[in-house]
Scaffold this active site. Structure first.
Site: not given
Ligand code: F6R
Ligand code: MG
Ligand code: MG
Length: 376
Positions: A13, A53, A91, A95, A133, A232, A235, A245-246
């Site tokens: 992402d 994303d 956004y 990341q 997610k 963190y 995610k 298959q097989k």
């Molecule tokens: C995974 C994802 C989420 C965000 C989480 C925090 O693709 O997008 O795990 O990382 O929702 O994001 P913020 O703090 O930027 O809203």
């Molecule tokens: Mg993602």
């Molecule tokens: Mg994300």
């Protein structure tokens, strides 16, 4: 002897429109261009797709697992896409790129990686799964059902080869310093396997092999971003490759368990329990920063060349599944932050609850024995 083929899928992402919804078309064009030009002398073929994303780059080549040139192609493509995302003001640009320079392998640098090397069969069908997610433990249950449970995977009874069972390599993802691995065999070690796989945040299937032939059947990206970054960082949105298959389960036996819409970690702020929705390629994120989703592109690879993908979850059958998963998700949301709806403390993506508890801690007081017997 035929040359061995390697499938490498690297996913990241590096920015999206509207807050974690979908990368921009310009980013995708940029990744496709970069991989096509940088990969000309290294890759046999490639395929770029999005799920939520995340951008997944599937590459075929002859260089084996963990090859620096192959990883660098993906790394540079993601760097370029990050620049585009910054130019567009998207956004969370960049990341998942946790370091500024490439050090020979993207493992441990943020992107998710799943790779397998094998001698191509006469026909080599395989599936590319990409989930958004959620985290790598999301594949524990579908892999268990497809490779170890005849209730879901009749090939375990019907095919003598498939019926020889499978060897699961499971990683304890709580070990940051070195990978802690265990190998368990299905069906012999079924209850031990189940004991580990039930804990999806701690024990994650990394690969599955056929016991009949020793062939690699499935590989999962086991990256846990917070183990790398120390906190963190979104995610871990895992990718998975499965040969079918097989001597392996049939395509439908691998897809089948996804109709359950099992509960996984993910969704809003990476901190909730929600059902996993099978979606079409390129699906966008919407409701409650989710729901957690998984796409599947089915291919055949021949002499390292990919066919066009079949979008396995685009079939009308999955509309009914999506409807049910949406209902499950809405039902779970009725209980807001209580109990099973929100993840345990160790998995929360934010520090707010920890800080609140720390503030409250000094206000806890112990009751004396006398007070305990009194009515309150
Ligand atoms: C995974 C994802 C989420 C965000 C989480 C925090 O693709 O997008 O795990 O990382 O929702 O994001 P913020 O703090 O930027 O809203
Ligand atoms: Mg993602
Ligand atoms: Mg994300």
């Amino acid at each position: 002897m035929a040359l061995r083929t390697t499938l490498s899928v690297i996913k990241a992402d590096v920015g999206s429109i509207g807050g974690h919804l979908r990368p921009s078309r310009r980013m995708l064009d940029c990744v496709r261009l970069e991989v096509a030009s940088a990969g000309r002398s290294v890759l046999l073929d490639h395929f770029v797709s999005t799920t939520g994303d995340d951008i997944a780059i599937l590459m075929t080549h002859r260089h084996g697992v963990g090859d620096a040139r192959v990883h660098e192609i993906a790394w540079h493509a993601f760097r370029k896409a990050t620049e585009t995302a910054r130019e567009q003001g998207l956004y969370a640009a960049g990341q998942d790129l946790l370091t500024s320079s490439f050090a020979g392998n993207v493992r441990g640098m943020g992107p998710a990686v799943a790779e397998m090397e094998f001698d191509e069969r006469e026909s080599e069908p395989f599936l590319l799964f990409a989930a958004d997610k959620t985290d790598p433990g999301a594949y524990n249950l579908p892999l268990y059902l497809a490779f170890a449970d005849p209730m879901h995977s009749p090939g375990l009874l019907l095919s003598p080869e498939v019926g020889r069972g499978f060897r699961f390599s499971v990683m304890d993802v709580a070990h940051d310093a070195a990978d802690a691995m265990i190998e368990l065999e299905a069906p012999q070690d079924l209850y031990d396997l189940a004991t580990l796989l039930r804990d999806t945040e701690r024990y994650v299937v990394e690969s599955v092999r056929s016991r009949a032939t020793g062939d690699i059947a499935a590989v999962v990206s086991t990256t846990r971003l917070h183990n790398i970054a120390g906190k963190y960082t979104g995610k871990d949105d895992p990718v998975m490759l499965v040969r079918v298959q097989k001597q392996f389960p049939a395509t439908g036996e691998v897809l089948g368990p996804f109709s359950m819409g099992h509960y996984v970690s993910g969704g809003m702020r990476g901190s909730h329990t929600l059902p996993l929705m099978p979606v079409a390629q390129g699906a966008e994120v919407s409701w409650f920063d989710g729901p957690p989703m998984v796409s599947c592109a089915a291919f055949c690879v021949h002499d390292g060349k990919l066919t066009e993908p079949v979008d396995a979850f685009a079939h009308p059958f999955w509309d009914e599944v999506r409807y049910r998963v949406a209902k499950k998700a809405i039902d779970m949301r009725q209980q807001g932050f209580f109990g099973a709806a929100m993840l345990p403390m160790s998995e929360l993506e934010y520090t707010g609850i920890r800080e609140r508890l720390d503030r409250l801690q000094p206000r806890f007081h112990t009751r004396t024995a006398k007070l305990r017997t009194q009515k309150v």
